[in-house]
Design a protein around this motif. Sequence first.
Motif, PDB file in Angstrom:
ATOM      1  N   ARG A 292      -2.011   6.725  -3.269  1.00 38.62           N
ATOM      2  CA  ARG A 292      -1.263   6.507  -2.030  1.00 38.62           C
ATOM      3  C   ARG A 292       0.055   5.808  -2.317  1.00 38.62           C
ATOM      4  N   ALA A 293       0.051   4.909  -3.301  1.00 39.70           N
ATOM      5  CA  ALA A 293       1.279   4.205  -3.665  1.00 39.70           C
ATOM      6  C   ALA A 293       2.243   5.113  -4.423  1.00 39.70           C
ATOM      7  N   ARG A 294       1.708   6.031  -5.234  1.00 39.03           N
ATOM      8  CA  ARG A 294       2.565   6.891  -6.044  1.00 39.03           C
ATOM      9  C   ARG A 294       3.229   7.981  -5.229  1.00 39.03           C
TER      10      ARG A 294
ATOM     11  N   ALA B   5      -9.770   2.141  -6.026  1.00 36.69           N
ATOM     12  CA  ALA B   5      -8.544   1.990  -6.811  1.00 36.69           C
ATOM     13  C   ALA B   5      -7.810   3.314  -6.939  1.00 36.69           C
ATOM     14  N   PHE B   6      -8.553   4.389  -7.133  1.00 42.20           N
ATOM     15  CA  PHE B   6      -7.952   5.721  -7.256  1.00 42.20           C
ATOM     16  C   PHE B   6      -7.184   6.094  -5.985  1.00 42.20           C
ATOM     17  N   CYS B   7      -7.788   5.830  -4.830  1.00 42.13           N
ATOM     18  CA  CYS B   7      -7.129   6.149  -3.554  1.00 42.13           C
ATOM     19  C   CYS B   7      -5.865   5.311  -3.357  1.00 42.13           C
ATOM     20  N   ARG B   8      -5.939   4.030  -3.678  1.00 43.85           N
ATOM     21  CA  ARG B   8      -4.786   3.141  -3.466  1.00 43.85           C
ATOM     22  C   ARG B   8      -3.648   3.481  -4.422  1.00 43.85           C
TER      23      ARG B   8
ATOM     24  N   PRO C 152      -8.681  11.663 -11.451  1.00 41.50           N
ATOM     25  CA  PRO C 152      -9.736  10.670 -11.711  1.00 41.50           C
ATOM     26  C   PRO C 152      -9.955  10.437 -13.199  1.00 41.50           C
ATOM     27  N   GLU C 153      -9.795  11.500 -14.008  1.00 40.37           N
ATOM     28  CA  GLU C 153      -9.967  11.345 -15.457  1.00 40.37           C
ATOM     29  C   GLU C 153      -8.894  10.429 -16.039  1.00 40.37           C
ATOM     30  N   ASP C 154      -7.651  10.545 -15.525  1.00 41.32           N
ATOM     31  CA  ASP C 154      -6.576   9.666 -15.997  1.00 41.32           C
ATOM     32  C   ASP C 154      -6.923   8.197 -15.743  1.00 41.32           C
TER      33      ASP C 154
ATOM     34  N   SER D  89       0.816  -1.210   0.000  1.00 41.60           N
ATOM     35  CA  SER D  89       0.000   0.000   0.000  1.00 41.60           C
ATOM     36  C   SER D  89       0.846   1.255   0.000  1.00 41.60           C
ATOM     37  N   LEU D  90       2.123   1.134   0.401  1.00 39.93           N
ATOM     38  CA  LEU D  90       3.042   2.278   0.369  1.00 39.93           C
ATOM     39  C   LEU D  90       3.778   2.385  -0.950  1.00 39.93           C
ATOM     40  N   GLY D  91       3.537   1.461  -1.879  1.00 39.49           N
ATOM     41  CA  GLY D  91       4.160   1.536  -3.189  1.00 39.49           C
ATOM     42  C   GLY D  91       5.427   0.716  -3.326  1.00 39.49           C
ATOM     43  N   ILE D  92       5.734  -0.160  -2.364  1.00 38.16           N
ATOM     44  CA  ILE D  92       6.933  -0.989  -2.468  1.00 38.16           C
ATOM     45  C   ILE D  92       6.699  -2.086  -3.489  1.00 38.16           C
ATOM     46  N   ASP D  93       7.686  -2.294  -4.360  1.00 44.29           N
ATOM     47  CA  ASP D  93       7.541  -3.200  -5.494  1.00 44.29           C
ATOM     48  C   ASP D  93       7.418  -4.657  -5.061  1.00 44.29           C
TER      49      ASP D  93
END
Length: 360
Positions: free
Chosen positions: A253-255, A247-250, A262-264, A219-223
């Motif tokens: 948060r990872a990035r 999905a948008f929130c997760r 949201p449009e992307d 959740s922190l974006g670690i691969d």
Amino acid sequence: MADRLAWTDGQLHVGEALVTTQNGVSINDGPEKTDYQKGSIELTSHRILWKDKSAQVELTLSSVICCEKKDASIISKARLICTLSRSQTKRPGPFASSTHDEIQFEFRDGGCNEFFRLIQEELAKKRWSVQPAKPTTTMNAAMSDRSHRTGISGIENHLQHQLNVQHQSISGAFQDLNNLMQQAKDMVNISKTIANKIQEQRSDLTSDETIRFRSYLLSLGIDNPVTKESAGSQYHDTNGIMTLSDAFCRINRARGYELISPEDLLNAAVHMEQLNLPVRLRVLSSGIKSFELTNHNEEKDLKEITNQVESAKSMSADQLANLIGIPVIVARERLIAAETNGLLCRDDSIEGLRFYPNLF
């Protein structure tokens, strides 16, 4: 105080001695970035010289009141911060004015500690006052030529400099990304070691809790700290479906800092099925948009939900959501779909909507 920088030909003056050289140094006007990025810097007995392929500037040590070092952090490189005086006459240079009282040199390729030590020594010695340096005639000619360089030639040089700056910025960005990926791999290895030791030392810690611990890193974006092999059936923790809002929130948060709109996300979602990706966009009957695994078996899913309701005798959307780990709105959609297929029936009362096994 970048307006204290002056044009130079980069040559040592008579009576001036070179102390040290370092590459990959950028110039900031106070905390603000300038176009002068990732050049080479030289410390002499009288000046600080900076140059790249399109520009050469100097800063006299006599204008430096003091220097301090700012160590590198997760989001910035090590910096040398020079506080400057305003008493001296301004010479022609790349900046007409500045609102800051300091100039910062950012060391992107290391070497800040050694440069800081040497400049402290030179500021203490004040060799520029003991033995004043005299510019050569070559430098005077170059200064005159640069101060009068205007018109088409000046525009072409400026455009070339901008291209060099952009190329250096892109190269630096990829270098930072590679360093971040390497650090992420180290963190993954550490997480695996910690999880193994926790499970060895505490027998009351279940494998599910260990998997959840590793999922926190995801959740922190670690691969890839959680794999399908290690997590098993809990690899997809939303039962194969997730709303676009979740999905948008997760994703953001990872990035971290490089967020998407949201449009992307929506524009990417509508092309997933065309690209044969393992995830596709699905619009539920209520109009809610969600991501769903392409191999998701709707019939099997409804049978499992029906079995859950039969085991509990009756069930609400909230209870089903908590039981199988999906959003409440998705759980409600699943129960209504099972009802539509004749597997369940409903009881809508003042206590709320509940679903029961269809015995007819």
